[in-house]
Scaffold this motif. Sequence first.
Motif, PDB file in Angstrom:
ATOM      1  N   TYR A  96       0.843  -1.218   0.000  1.00 29.80           N
ATOM      2  CA  TYR A  96       0.000   0.000   0.000  1.00 29.80           C
ATOM      3  C   TYR A  96       0.865   1.251   0.000  1.00 29.80           C
ATOM      4  CZ  TYR A  96      -4.065  -2.902   0.690  1.00 29.80           C
ATOM      5  OH  TYR A  96      -5.054  -3.829   0.503  1.00 29.80           O
ATOM      6  N   VAL A  97       1.991   1.183   0.702  1.00 28.33           N
ATOM      7  CA  VAL A  97       2.917   2.323   0.740  1.00 28.33           C
ATOM      8  C   VAL A  97       3.527   2.527  -0.648  1.00 28.33           C
ATOM      9  CG1 VAL A  97       5.091   3.163   1.714  1.00 28.33           C
ATOM     10  CG2 VAL A  97       3.426   2.002   3.188  1.00 28.33           C
ATOM     11  N   TYR A  98       3.932   1.438  -1.284  1.00 27.32           N
ATOM     12  CA  TYR A  98       4.603   1.574  -2.585  1.00 27.32           C
ATOM     13  C   TYR A  98       3.617   2.064  -3.653  1.00 27.32           C
ATOM     14  CZ  TYR A  98       7.854  -1.126   0.212  1.00 27.32           C
ATOM     15  OH  TYR A  98       8.654  -1.548   1.249  1.00 27.32           O
ATOM     16  N   ARG A  99       2.370   1.585  -3.560  1.00 29.91           N
ATOM     17  CA  ARG A  99       1.350   2.083  -4.508  1.00 29.91           C
ATOM     18  C   ARG A  99       1.094   3.556  -4.257  1.00 29.91           C
ATOM     19  NH1 ARG A  99      -3.973  -0.895  -3.907  1.00 29.91           N
ATOM     20  NH2 ARG A  99      -4.868   1.072  -4.620  1.00 29.91           N
ATOM     21  N   PHE A 100       1.028   3.934  -2.979  1.00 33.19           N
ATOM     22  CA  PHE A 100       0.808   5.351  -2.643  1.00 33.19           C
ATOM     23  C   PHE A 100       1.937   6.214  -3.219  1.00 33.19           C
ATOM     24  CE2 PHE A 100       1.701   8.921   0.283  1.00 33.19           C
ATOM     25  CZ  PHE A 100       0.591   9.699  -0.044  1.00 33.19           C
ATOM     26  N   GLU A 101       3.164   5.744  -3.076  1.00 34.78           N
ATOM     27  CA  GLU A 101       4.305   6.518  -3.604  1.00 34.78           C
ATOM     28  C   GLU A 101       4.152   6.753  -5.105  1.00 34.78           C
ATOM     29  OE1 GLU A 101       7.580   3.954  -2.412  1.00 34.78           O
ATOM     30  OE2 GLU A 101       8.081   5.314  -0.764  1.00 34.78           O
ATOM     31  N   ARG A 102       3.808   5.683  -5.817  1.00 34.01           N
ATOM     32  CA  ARG A 102       3.707   5.807  -7.280  1.00 34.01           C
ATOM     33  C   ARG A 102       2.565   6.741  -7.658  1.00 34.01           C
ATOM     34  NH1 ARG A 102       4.717   0.200  -6.856  1.00 34.01           N
ATOM     35  NH2 ARG A 102       2.514  -0.312  -7.140  1.00 34.01           N
ATOM     36  N   GLU A 103       1.409   6.576  -7.000  1.00 37.81           N
ATOM     37  CA  GLU A 103       0.239   7.372  -7.384  1.00 37.81           C
ATOM     38  C   GLU A 103       0.394   8.831  -6.953  1.00 37.81           C
ATOM     39  OE1 GLU A 103      -3.561   5.487  -6.613  1.00 37.81           O
ATOM     40  OE2 GLU A 103      -2.770   3.552  -7.283  1.00 37.81           O
ATOM     41  N   PHE A 104       1.039   9.044  -5.804  1.00 36.53           N
ATOM     42  CA  PHE A 104       1.278  10.420  -5.334  1.00 36.53           C
ATOM     43  C   PHE A 104       2.194  11.140  -6.325  1.00 36.53           C
ATOM     44  CE2 PHE A 104       3.886  13.517  -3.060  1.00 36.53           C
ATOM     45  CZ  PHE A 104       2.899  14.329  -2.518  1.00 36.53           C
ATOM     46  N   ALA A 105       3.289  10.461  -6.712  1.00 28.44           N
ATOM     47  CA  ALA A 105       4.245  11.086  -7.626  1.00 28.44           C
ATOM     48  C   ALA A 105       3.567  11.404  -8.958  1.00 28.44           C
ATOM     49  CB  ALA A 105       5.445  10.163  -7.827  1.00 28.44           C
ATOM     50  N   ALA A 106       2.768  10.465  -9.465  1.00 25.20           N
ATOM     51  CA  ALA A 106       2.119  10.689 -10.761  1.00 25.20           C
ATOM     52  C   ALA A 106       1.146  11.868 -10.671  1.00 25.20           C
ATOM     53  CB  ALA A 106       1.390   9.423 -11.207  1.00 25.20           C
ATOM     54  N   LYS A 107       0.366  11.928  -9.603  1.00 20.50           N
ATOM     55  CA  LYS A 107      -0.635  12.997  -9.486  1.00 20.50           C
ATOM     56  C   LYS A 107       0.014  14.367  -9.351  1.00 20.50           C
ATOM     57  CE  LYS A 107      -4.728  12.559  -7.796  1.00 20.50           C
ATOM     58  NZ  LYS A 107      -5.424  13.157  -8.946  1.00 20.50           N
ATOM     59  N   PHE A 108       1.127  14.431  -8.622  1.00 22.07           N
ATOM     60  CA  PHE A 108       1.700  15.756  -8.344  1.00 22.07           C
ATOM     61  C   PHE A 108       2.953  16.045  -9.180  1.00 22.07           C
ATOM     62  CE2 PHE A 108      -1.078  14.981  -4.717  1.00 22.07           C
ATOM     63  CZ  PHE A 108      -1.870  16.114  -4.840  1.00 22.07           C
ATOM     64  N   ASP A 109       3.068  15.341 -10.305  1.00 17.92           N
ATOM     65  CA  ASP A 109       4.071  15.700 -11.305  1.00 17.92           C
ATOM     66  C   ASP A 109       5.501  15.573 -10.782  1.00 17.92           C
ATOM     67  OD1 ASP A 109       4.976  16.623 -13.772  1.00 17.92           O
ATOM     68  OD2 ASP A 109       4.875  18.732 -13.188  1.00 17.92           O
ATOM     69  N   LEU A 110       5.749  14.517 -10.011  1.00 18.25           N
ATOM     70  CA  LEU A 110       7.109  14.295  -9.507  1.00 18.25           C
ATOM     71  C   LEU A 110       7.646  13.017 -10.147  1.00 18.25           C
ATOM     72  CD1 LEU A 110       6.212  14.904  -5.748  1.00 18.25           C
ATOM     73  CD2 LEU A 110       7.507  16.484  -7.208  1.00 18.25           C
ATOM     74  N   PRO A 111       8.915  13.003 -10.551  1.00 17.04           N
ATOM     75  CA  PRO A 111       9.447  11.770 -11.148  1.00 17.04           C
ATOM     76  C   PRO A 111       9.450  10.603 -10.154  1.00 17.04           C
ATOM     77  CG  PRO A 111      11.078  13.545 -11.230  1.00 17.04           C
ATOM     78  CD  PRO A 111       9.889  14.091 -10.526  1.00 17.04           C
ATOM     79  N   GLN A 112       9.689  10.903  -8.876  1.00 20.44           N
ATOM     80  CA  GLN A 112       9.582   9.853  -7.851  1.00 20.44           C
ATOM     81  C   GLN A 112       9.342  10.485  -6.494  1.00 20.44           C
ATOM     82  OE1 GLN A 112      13.031   9.011  -9.469  1.00 20.44           O
ATOM     83  NE2 GLN A 112      13.796  10.891  -8.555  1.00 20.44           N
ATOM     84  N   ALA A 113       8.721   9.706  -5.623  1.00 17.24           N
ATOM     85  CA  ALA A 113       8.471  10.190  -4.262  1.00 17.24           C
ATOM     86  C   ALA A 113       8.656   9.018  -3.310  1.00 17.24           C
ATOM     87  CB  ALA A 113       7.060  10.734  -4.150  1.00 17.24           C
ATOM     88  N   LEU A 114       9.270   9.304  -2.169  1.00 16.76           N
ATOM     89  CA  LEU A 114       9.412   8.281  -1.134  1.00 16.76           C
ATOM     90  C   LEU A 114       8.483   8.639   0.010  1.00 16.76           C
ATOM     91  CD1 LEU A 114      13.268   7.683  -0.904  1.00 16.76           C
ATOM     92  CD2 LEU A 114      11.554   6.549  -2.316  1.00 16.76           C
TER      93      LEU A 114
END
Length: 353
Positions: free
Chosen positions: A25-43
């Motif tokens: 759930y954390v890893y999915r959140f990271e991917r979806e958060f980054a995609a929504k807010f225009d970031l190449p990656q987020a931890l």
Amino acid sequence: MPPKEMLMPELEQVLYSGMVAEGEYVYRFEREFAAKFDLPQALAMSSGTAALHAALSLAGVGAGDEVISTPMTAEPTNVVILQLGATPVFADVDPASGNIDPASVAALITPKTKAILVVHYAGFPVRLAEIQAIARRHQLPVIEDCAHALGARYAGHGIGRTSEFSLFSFQAIKHMTTVDGGALHLADAERVPEAKRFRWFGMDKGVPRTEVDIKTVGYKYNMHNVAGVIGLAQLKVIDALIAKHVANGRFFDDALSAIPGLSVTRFDAAADPSYWLYSVLSEDSADIEKRMASIGVAASKLHRPNHYHSIFEPMRRPLPGLDSYYRRLTHIPCGWWVDAETRERIVDALRKG
Ligand SMILES: Cc1ncc(COP(=O)(O)O)c(C=O)c1O
């Protein structure tokens, strides 16, 4: 929180899954958060503070270093610099916005400076192009504290995207909450494994515990699946919530700038603020608070400029821009819960003042 019917089945599933710690759930959140807010990656992190600690540390900040920062922020921004044994060097702020003043930043750079830390105060992006030009001239990293600015944009990009490091907070009263939580963005994808070790005791996840070897100190700064599943549900509703902040903010921009004696935040033409708080400037901020209280609306200065705290006393310096801004400042609510009738009532009360 998102609507119960959306959140509760998923939350219950996670709570009784036997896997409540860091996981899918954390890893999915990271991917979806980054995609929504225009970031190449987020931890995903346990808090914005943890993300800031990681950013400063990855930027190489340590004992004896200086970090140019702003006192016009929540305390975590500057307390974390002290935690690393470094010194915050307080730049002045632009009295029209409360945001760090690029000219003041440029004047404070010394051989000890390790990073420039900016805060998009109240959700209004700083004059980022100027700050980044100064940083490039001195080969310094920029860290963007985006805790107030989720959903803001600058020069057509998601806030935080164009600097070496940026951090977000999902603490209780931010645009979006995971109860507590944060995110770290770093521009250099090759340093992601290092950042992941920083958030987990210095260990690589996935390597058997009997074989893993700690070479650098890390912390317990990871997000867990319970926060992750809340974050995933939040991402489904966050656009509409941020849009309400922005609509209320723009309404106040138009209505309040037409009232003699009041001014509103002036921002960079390249900026699209996400209006976490609304800042009204006037010669009598106490009167604005009283007027708002008389119609049942909470208004305040909210933060204490950090250099007023005893712990930052040795770092105090004259900050005329900040003094002017803070004296004139009152925050009024402009979040998603402020409906059309309430915002009209606020403007009406201020117009009569
Ligand atoms: C500007 C700013 N920076 C950093 C933080 C720290 O975030 P957190 O509370 O998620 O640790 C906050 C919020 O509390 C904040 O407002």
